[in-house]
Enzyme design. Sequence first.
Site, short mmCIF file in Angstrom:
data_model
loop_
_atom_site.label_atom_id
_atom_site.label_comp_id
_atom_site.label_asym_id
_atom_site.label_seq_id
_atom_site.Cartn_x
_atom_site.Cartn_y
_atom_site.Cartn_z
NE ARG A 124 -3.77 -0.61 1.98
CZ ARG A 124 -5.09 -0.42 1.06
NH1 ARG A 124 -5.76 1.06 0.51
NH2 ARG A 124 -5.77 -1.63 1.24
CE LYS A 159 1.52 -1.04 8.19
NZ LYS A 159 -0.76 -0.22 7.98
CG LEU A 200 -7.19 -4.24 -3.90
CD1 LEU A 200 -6.01 -5.12 -4.42
CD2 LEU A 200 -7.31 -5.17 -2.46
CB VAL A 245 -1.25 -13.20 -1.37
CG1 VAL A 245 -1.09 -12.75 0.28
CG2 VAL A 245 -0.13 -13.62 -2.16
CE1 TYR A 294 -11.64 -13.67 4.27
CE2 TYR A 294 -11.55 -15.62 5.03
CZ TYR A 294 -10.54 -14.39 5.33
OH TYR A 294 -9.50 -15.69 4.50
CE LYS A 319 -10.08 -14.60 1.22
NZ LYS A 319 -8.32 -13.92 0.57
N PRO A 360 -5.70 -22.30 1.79
CG PRO A 360 -4.45 -19.70 2.18
CD PRO A 360 -5.51 -20.26 1.35
#
Length: 351
Positions: free
Chosen positions: A39, A46, A68, A87, A164, A168, A192
């Site tokens: 970002r 970070k 994003l 990711v 969530y 996805k 995952p």
Amino acid sequence: MATIPKGGSVAVTGAAGFIGGWVVRRLLDKGYRVRACVRDADDDSKTAFLKAMPGYASGRLTLHAADLDEDGCFDEIFRGAHGVAHVSHVSDYDDAEYVQRVCNHIIASINGAETVTRVVVTSSIAAVMSEVDLQEYVRRPVFYEDRYPDELNPRRSPEKGQGYSIGKVIAERAFAEAAQENGNWDAITCCPGDNVGPIQSAHQKNMGPWQHFIETMLLGKYYQNGAYRPWMTVDVRDDADCHIGLLESVMVENGERYIACSTERRNVEDICASIDRLLPELGHAGAELVDPFPERIKAREAEMRAIWAGTEMRNDRIRAVTDVSFRPLDDSIRDCVESLLSIARVPITRK
């Protein structure tokens, strides 16, 4: 579709994150050139761990600022890249229209690049097995790639905590359908399990629930899992290797999804007990388990644990198309604890 070339260029979204950071490191270890999308590339809190990687000094790793939420932010970054590891998380999974919009603008950047041949999309086992009706686990107890949550259940909604999982699934389908329509690249989904393992930067202790849960154990208090679900784990390093294996594999096809999970599971209280067993030198005093559920839920604890005990997570497919092997959960817990102590300087309660 052709796989990405050895030593080629791979763009990684969410590169400063827990999973993304390991995807970057593992790609560099395998000789790839990496475009790390973050970002704010100037936020050293970070990104310093990325800039400390040897590939950054040589120029094989480059950092790129990309928000994003901004359409077109990946246009220049993806141009000339051979693969994309997508990711990154969106900022709001409860807004389906927003999730679709973000997917659409990333897809437009992939199409515009005209060089990308493979995209690996990070999904989750939540897109395989997140149910609002626990009896669905009794009816369909095997968690494998062809399984989706009961999408016809009228209670499956963001208001019931399913945002969530819904988001996805939207992303999985958006990328697969776009790749099929374009015909020049394919989209493979990686689902995952619960990621456990070492952080690479202090900020990552809060960039995922599982390492944060271990942090709270070190601090002396932690909370029971929803519906008494056991952790269904994958080491974050193995998860990264799964992403790369799917980028490289010649045995996968557009639209396929693969579960990245060791199939090892452990109840949350046993995770906590593992800390002293694995690292007795710490003198960890243990932690208080807090069960926040109302009495009507607590009364069903034995029933819920029995339902989970009757389920099975499968990872046959990803082992068939990649050379990934999954390390023991004990290794993941030990390395997570040591990284929380050494990198994030988390204090612990001692005996």
